[in-house]
Design a protein around this motif. Sequence first.
Motif, PDB file in Angstrom:
ATOM      1  N   SER A   1      15.373 -35.789  26.132  1.00  0.00           N
ATOM      2  CA  SER A   1      16.033 -35.238  24.958  1.00  0.00           C
ATOM      3  C   SER A   1      17.076 -36.221  24.450  1.00  0.00           C
ATOM      4  CB  SER A   1      16.702 -33.907  25.320  1.00  0.00           C
ATOM      5  OG  SER A   1      17.513 -33.465  24.262  1.00  0.00           O
TER       6      SER A   1
ATOM      7  N   ALA B   1      13.183 -32.991  29.615  1.00  0.00           N
ATOM      8  CA  ALA B   1      13.217 -31.981  28.564  1.00  0.00           C
ATOM      9  C   ALA B   1      12.244 -30.861  28.887  1.00  0.00           C
ATOM     10  CB  ALA B   1      12.872 -32.608  27.213  1.00  0.00           C
TER      11      ALA B   1
ATOM     12  N   ASP C   1       9.505 -28.394  27.367  1.00  0.00           N
ATOM     13  CA  ASP C   1       8.597 -28.097  26.261  1.00  0.00           C
ATOM     14  C   ASP C   1       7.823 -26.852  26.647  1.00  0.00           C
ATOM     15  OD1 ASP C   1       6.586 -27.927  24.387  1.00  0.00           O
ATOM     16  OD2 ASP C   1       6.200 -30.085  24.334  1.00  0.00           O
TER      17      ASP C   1
ATOM     18  N   ALA D   1      21.964 -27.307  30.085  1.00  0.00           N
ATOM     19  CA  ALA D   1      21.087 -26.933  28.985  1.00  0.00           C
ATOM     20  C   ALA D   1      21.739 -25.845  28.156  1.00  0.00           C
ATOM     21  CB  ALA D   1      19.733 -26.449  29.517  1.00  0.00           C
TER      22      ALA D   1
ATOM     23  N   PRO E   1      20.147 -34.933  28.670  1.00  0.00           N
ATOM     24  CA  PRO E   1      19.146 -35.990  28.856  1.00  0.00           C
ATOM     25  C   PRO E   1      19.054 -36.543  30.269  1.00  0.00           C
ATOM     26  CG  PRO E   1      20.999 -36.773  27.535  1.00  0.00           C
ATOM     27  CD  PRO E   1      21.156 -35.285  27.653  1.00  0.00           C
TER      28      PRO E   1
END
Length: 233
Positions: free
Chosen positions: A27, A179, A181, A37, A175
């Motif tokens: 990210s 990440a 998804d 997060a 980061p």
Amino acid sequence: MRISRSTTRLAVLAGVAALALSGCGVSDAVVQPGVAADVDGTTLSVAEVDETAMDTCEVFSAAGQLGGSLTGAFMRDLAVDALVRVEVISQIAEENGMDADAMLEGDEADARTQLEQIVDSTDLTEDQISDEVVRFVAANNFFSDVLLTVAGTDTDDQRQYLADWQDEHEIVVNPVYDAVDLAASVQADETADLSVAVSDTARDLINAEMAEALGQGDGSYAAAMPAGQACQG
């Protein structure tokens, strides 16, 4: 509709590992210090991730399941993925008029029962089966239970539902971690859709780590790992 539960000891943990690996990426978003997060305004702390990773690694290692084959960094990636998915699916459940807290409590009760079954055959104590470990193990079933209800059993429909949700909501991952998804997590091939091109050597290492995490490797990956990088609790 509830997904069937495996009776194999800690088998659900392999599913968590597979889901996390499928969402690899980096990210470029900026998060506040100490935040692992942010899921649409709800933050998950680095301390929470570290505690989940360390406690779960301790249980894995004592049970002879997965832990010795995972790096500490990979274990933290698994923890981030699990905690993000719990928060995401809680929000999805609430948006669809479901009692997310009750569903999560049920899946956590199942996970705790599964985990407590290993205490008598290992050096673990019940105190080591922390709430963080229970939530980590329950995350995959909780995610699946809600997703089956709101999107049905078709994988493509599930993937599209998650992709649409993520397009409409903000998920920011520090980061330092892989990440998340959501749509990529609904697939059978954990390495087919990596977000960046990788060399054959890198792919071999990914496959070797995953194989040993699933209990299918020959131990060579773990044996070659520097002691300071291994997941050791």
